[in-house]
Design a protein around this motif. Structure first.
Motif, PDB file in Angstrom:
ATOM      1  N   ALA A 262      23.970  39.785  32.462  1.00 34.10           N
ATOM      2  CA  ALA A 262      24.028  40.572  33.701  1.00 34.10           C
ATOM      3  C   ALA A 262      25.267  40.207  34.525  1.00 34.10           C
ATOM      4  O   ALA A 262      25.841  41.062  35.204  1.00 34.10           O
ATOM      5  N   VAL A 263      25.700  38.943  34.459  1.00 29.23           N
ATOM      6  CA  VAL A 263      26.908  38.535  35.200  1.00 29.23           C
ATOM      7  C   VAL A 263      28.103  39.336  34.694  1.00 29.23           C
ATOM      8  O   VAL A 263      28.854  39.935  35.475  1.00 29.23           O
ATOM      9  N   PHE A 264      28.291  39.385  33.371  1.00 26.31           N
ATOM     10  CA  PHE A 264      29.431  40.126  32.810  1.00 26.31           C
ATOM     11  C   PHE A 264      29.318  41.620  33.142  1.00 26.31           C
ATOM     12  O   PHE A 264      30.306  42.274  33.481  1.00 26.31           O
ATOM     13  N   ASN A 265      28.086  42.155  33.056  1.00 27.07           N
ATOM     14  CA  ASN A 265      27.902  43.579  33.365  1.00 27.07           C
ATOM     15  C   ASN A 265      28.253  43.874  34.829  1.00 27.07           C
ATOM     16  O   ASN A 265      28.909  44.871  35.138  1.00 27.07           O
ATOM     17  N   GLY A 266      27.790  42.990  35.726  1.00 24.51           N
ATOM     18  CA  GLY A 266      28.046  43.197  37.160  1.00 24.51           C
ATOM     19  C   GLY A 266      29.548  43.167  37.447  1.00 24.51           C
ATOM     20  O   GLY A 266      30.074  43.986  38.209  1.00 24.51           O
ATOM     21  N   LEU A 267      30.248  42.214  36.816  1.00 26.25           N
ATOM     22  CA  LEU A 267      31.704  42.142  37.022  1.00 26.25           C
ATOM     23  C   LEU A 267      32.381  43.406  36.499  1.00 26.25           C
ATOM     24  O   LEU A 267      33.332  43.919  37.091  1.00 26.25           O
ATOM     25  N   ALA A 268      31.874  43.920  35.376  1.00 25.40           N
ATOM     26  CA  ALA A 268      32.446  45.143  34.790  1.00 25.40           C
ATOM     27  C   ALA A 268      32.170  46.354  35.690  1.00 25.40           C
ATOM     28  O   ALA A 268      33.049  47.201  35.901  1.00 25.40           O
ATOM     29  N   GLN A 269      30.958  46.430  36.232  1.00 25.66           N
ATOM     30  CA  GLN A 269      30.626  47.550  37.135  1.00 25.66           C
ATOM     31  C   GLN A 269      31.515  47.535  38.372  1.00 25.66           C
ATOM     32  O   GLN A 269      31.949  48.578  38.870  1.00 25.66           O
ATOM     33  N   SER A 270      31.776  46.332  38.869  1.00 24.43           N
ATOM     34  CA  SER A 270      32.603  46.198  40.061  1.00 24.43           C
ATOM     35  C   SER A 270      34.032  46.699  39.776  1.00 24.43           C
ATOM     36  O   SER A 270      34.636  47.401  40.600  1.00 24.43           O
ATOM     37  N   LEU A 271      34.540  46.380  38.586  1.00 23.73           N
ATOM     38  CA  LEU A 271      35.888  46.853  38.211  1.00 23.73           C
ATOM     39  C   LEU A 271      35.911  48.365  38.055  1.00 23.73           C
ATOM     40  O   LEU A 271      36.871  49.040  38.428  1.00 23.73           O
ATOM     41  N   ARG A 272      34.827  48.907  37.491  1.00 24.22           N
ATOM     42  CA  ARG A 272      34.787  50.367  37.328  1.00 24.22           C
ATOM     43  C   ARG A 272      34.812  51.064  38.697  1.00 24.22           C
ATOM     44  O   ARG A 272      35.478  52.084  38.884  1.00 24.22           O
ATOM     45  N   TRP A 273      34.092  50.479  39.644  1.00 23.54           N
ATOM     46  CA  TRP A 273      34.070  51.017  41.003  1.00 23.54           C
ATOM     47  C   TRP A 273      35.499  51.007  41.575  1.00 23.54           C
ATOM     48  O   TRP A 273      35.949  51.976  42.191  1.00 23.54           O
ATOM     49  N   CYS A 274      36.228  49.907  41.342  1.00 22.09           N
ATOM     50  CA  CYS A 274      37.633  49.829  41.792  1.00 22.09           C
ATOM     51  C   CYS A 274      38.452  50.962  41.176  1.00 22.09           C
ATOM     52  O   CYS A 274      39.274  51.580  41.852  1.00 22.09           O
ATOM     53  N   ALA A 275      38.241  51.192  39.885  1.00 27.34           N
ATOM     54  CA  ALA A 275      39.007  52.238  39.188  1.00 27.34           C
ATOM     55  C   ALA A 275      38.712  53.602  39.810  1.00 27.34           C
ATOM     56  O   ALA A 275      39.617  54.442  39.946  1.00 27.34           O
ATOM     57  N   GLU A 276      37.478  53.815  40.223  1.00 22.14           N
ATOM     58  CA  GLU A 276      37.150  55.092  40.885  1.00 22.14           C
ATOM     59  C   GLU A 276      37.931  55.215  42.194  1.00 22.14           C
ATOM     60  O   GLU A 276      38.468  56.267  42.507  1.00 22.14           O
ATOM     61  N   LEU A 277      37.991  54.108  42.947  1.00 16.76           N
ATOM     62  CA  LEU A 277      38.713  54.147  44.230  1.00 16.76           C
ATOM     63  C   LEU A 277      40.208  54.379  44.017  1.00 16.76           C
ATOM     64  O   LEU A 277      40.888  54.946  44.859  1.00 16.76           O
ATOM     65  N   LEU A 278      40.701  53.915  42.881  1.00 12.93           N
ATOM     66  CA  LEU A 278      42.125  54.097  42.555  1.00 12.93           C
ATOM     67  C   LEU A 278      42.406  55.455  41.948  1.00 12.93           C
ATOM     68  O   LEU A 278      43.554  55.791  41.689  1.00 12.93           O
ATOM     69  N   ASP A 279      41.335  56.185  41.620  1.00 11.05           N
ATOM     70  CA  ASP A 279      41.483  57.481  40.974  1.00 11.05           C
ATOM     71  C   ASP A 279      42.025  57.368  39.555  1.00 11.05           C
ATOM     72  O   ASP A 279      42.860  58.168  39.130  1.00 11.05           O
ATOM     73  N   VAL A 280      41.582  56.357  38.839  1.00 12.48           N
ATOM     74  CA  VAL A 280      42.049  56.164  37.474  1.00 12.48           C
ATOM     75  C   VAL A 280      41.338  57.160  36.570  1.00 12.48           C
ATOM     76  O   VAL A 280      40.112  57.245  36.574  1.00 12.48           O
ATOM     77  N   SER A 281      42.096  57.905  35.825  1.00 13.38           N
ATOM     78  CA  SER A 281      41.452  58.866  34.924  1.00 13.38           C
ATOM     79  C   SER A 281      40.998  58.119  33.673  1.00 13.38           C
ATOM     80  O   SER A 281      41.552  57.079  33.317  1.00 13.38           O
ATOM     81  N   GLU A 282      39.953  58.602  33.033  1.00 17.44           N
ATOM     82  CA  GLU A 282      39.376  57.865  31.913  1.00 17.44           C
ATOM     83  C   GLU A 282      39.914  58.330  30.567  1.00 17.44           C
ATOM     84  O   GLU A 282      39.342  58.041  29.537  1.00 17.44           O
TER      85      GLU A 282
END
Ligand code: ADP
Length: 500
Positions: A380-400
């Protein structure tokens, strides 16, 4: 005889160093550990002298291994940015360096924002003034240590700039590091004299702004004695680690995003610098690059590899233990746990800047049952860190679309990488040299300076161990389903902390 660029990266956990040949071969890779002093009330400090001693231990090991000092053509630098390092007339640090993640200057940051207007400042600086910015730290330190302030001759803001001073007596700062200070006018690329004067600081306290590739001096006699470099070896200004990691990762195109996983982390991409379009979310930073037409847009994450270090305690790691064995154990336990939804980890144990701002102590496991195992907590620690990064990417408008590059020491964790690929739903390209990308980026700039490379994009990267991580269809679905819950829980927990 081969000749080399000697490149140094003063990270948070260690100083890394490499020698790079003209055709991009990396030799004599070295690492020297650094210690960080952290206290409950938000102090995060390092001893600058330890940075220099780490450099000396690296150079000493090179000479012992048979490298000739005369083979070093130029010295290249990068390192942590947004540090406050007051320097005396005798060119010595007047106290421990106050690091980028130090959060003691909350009141000063609020005061500056009230006095000058938060949005006005953001327009001038292209960034938000926060407790991590240098001006609030300068105010706080002056109030706390008036006598030391009276002895301050200049300030430095980057760890590598301290090494440059020790090597050649110059006090310099590159535009990328300067952008993180809250004292640099983004448009005209000079120190913000007005705000300095209004806060009773003379502009003469500031270091000289130099471009990353400029030769700022050469190794002097006393530094030659300590380091073994030949007197007269040229030194480039270099660049802050965010830009160096970007170049080392081989990012050159606009809007091509990548992730850096170090003690802290970031998601970043180049954007056109003109016209300056500030991002909607004020937690996203805009840093000046050395190409005038490109800025680096960056979501800075304070809870990253340091949280993995904390999670080692879940598998029994104690202070003073050799962490290597425990990283392996954590990895093994987390890998075996599989899908752990709906168990969610909110990773904001320390203050956070992005994707959500908090002064800290907002870490949480939510959804623990009587059957939850230690391995599931680790996963869950690794997943939470990954979710947090994905949220950052959304704020940056990173296309997938396409694959994302990942660099930094945290990329040694296969579980963390898989969690990121699953959370983002896209493949990751991971360099076999992920930990030394910032040093490589700094080397690439110096190679241009001495004419070994035409442009940074022509820099010949030596990267045999590159791997591709693809998302797992089921786990990716579970991560995507859990993303909303992750954001909601983070907002609630940070909201609770703000109210208390
Ligand atoms: P920095 O220069 O900021 O210290 P590095 O790129 O050296 O960053 O990465 C250091 C971080 O990498 C540490 O915070 C550590 O927790 C993390 N790290 C190192 N090895 C591993 C590993 N095997 N698994 C996961 N994380 C790791």
């Amino acid at each position: 005889m081969s000749t080399f660029v000697a490149a140094f990266d003063v990270g948070t956990t260690s100083l890394k160093a490499i020698l790079v040949t003209r055709d991009g071969k990396i030799c004599h890779e070295r690492k020297a550990a650094l210690t960080t002093r952290m206290t409950e009330d938000g102090l995060v400090e390092q001893d600058p002298q330890e940075w220099f001693e780490a450099m000396c231990s690296v150079t000493c090991s090179w000479w012992k291994a048979g490298v000739k000092p005369s083979s070093i053509s130029i010295i290249a630098m990068t390192g942590q940015m947004q540090d406050l390092i007051p320097i005396s007339l005798e060119k010595r640090a007047l106290c421990r360096a106050i690091l980028y993640s130090d959060m003691r200057a909350v009141a000063e940051s609020e005061h500056i924002n009230e006095l000058f207007g938060k949005s006005f400042l953001r327009e001038q600086l292209a960034n938000t003034m926060t407790p991590a910015s240098i001006l609030p730290k300068m105010l706080h330190w002056r109030r706390q240590f008036p006598q030391s302030f009276r002895r301050t001759h200049r300030y430095l803001f980057g760890a590598k700039d301290y090494l440059i001073m020790m090597l050649c007596d110059r006090l310099v700062c590159d535009p990328t590091t300067a952008s993180t200070t809250g004292l640099f006018l983004h448009g005209v690329q000079r120190w913000y004299t007005d705000i300095l004067e209004k806060c009773d600081f003379s502009v003469s306290l500031m270091p000289d702004i130099e471009t990353a590739g400029s030769v700022v001096g050469s190794v002097n006699r006393s530094a030659s004695k300590w380091t073994g470099f030949l007197q007269g070896t040229p030194i480039t200004c270099g660049v802050g680690d965010a830009m160096a990691a970007t170049l080392g990762a081989g990012i050159a195109e606009m809007n091509e995003a990548y992730i850096y996983l170090g003690t802290t982390a970031w998601v970043a991409s180049f954007v056109p610098s003109v016209p300056l379009k500030l991002p909607a979310n004020d937690a996203i930073y805009t840093l000046a690059g050395q190409d005038k037409d490109k800025d680096l847009r960056i979501a800075p994450v304070l809870n990253a590899g340091n949280i993995v270090s904390w999670a080692l305690t879940l598998v029994g790691c104690k202070p003073g233990d050799d962490a290597t064995r425990f990283y392996e154990l954590l990895e093994k336990e987390a890998a075996a746990a599989g899908d752990v939804a709906p168990l969610t980890f909110v990773p904001y144990l320390n203050g956070e800047r992005c994707p959500i701002q908090t002064d800290g102590q907002c870490g949480a496991f939510v959804g623990i049952s009587a059957g939850t195992t230690m391995g599931q907590l680790a996963r869950a620690v690794f997943n939470g860190l990954a979710q947090s990064l994905r949220w950052c990417a959304e704020l940056l408008d990173v296309s997938e679309n396409g694959a994302l590059r990942v660099v930094g020491g945290g990329a040694r964790s296969a579980v963390w990488l898989q969690a990121i690929a699953d959370a983002f739903g896209c493949p990751l390209i991971v360099s076999g040299r992920s930990e030394i990308q910032p040093a490589l980026g700094a080397a690439s700039i110096a190679m241009q300076t001495i004419g070994w490379a035409d442009t940074r994009s022509h820099f010949p990267l030596d990267d045999d161990g590159r791997v591709l991580i693809v998302p797992d269809v089921d786990l990716s679905m579970a991560m995507r389903d859990g993303h909303k819950r992750f954001k909601r829980l983070s907002e609630v927990i940070v909201g609770l902390e703000r109210r208390s």
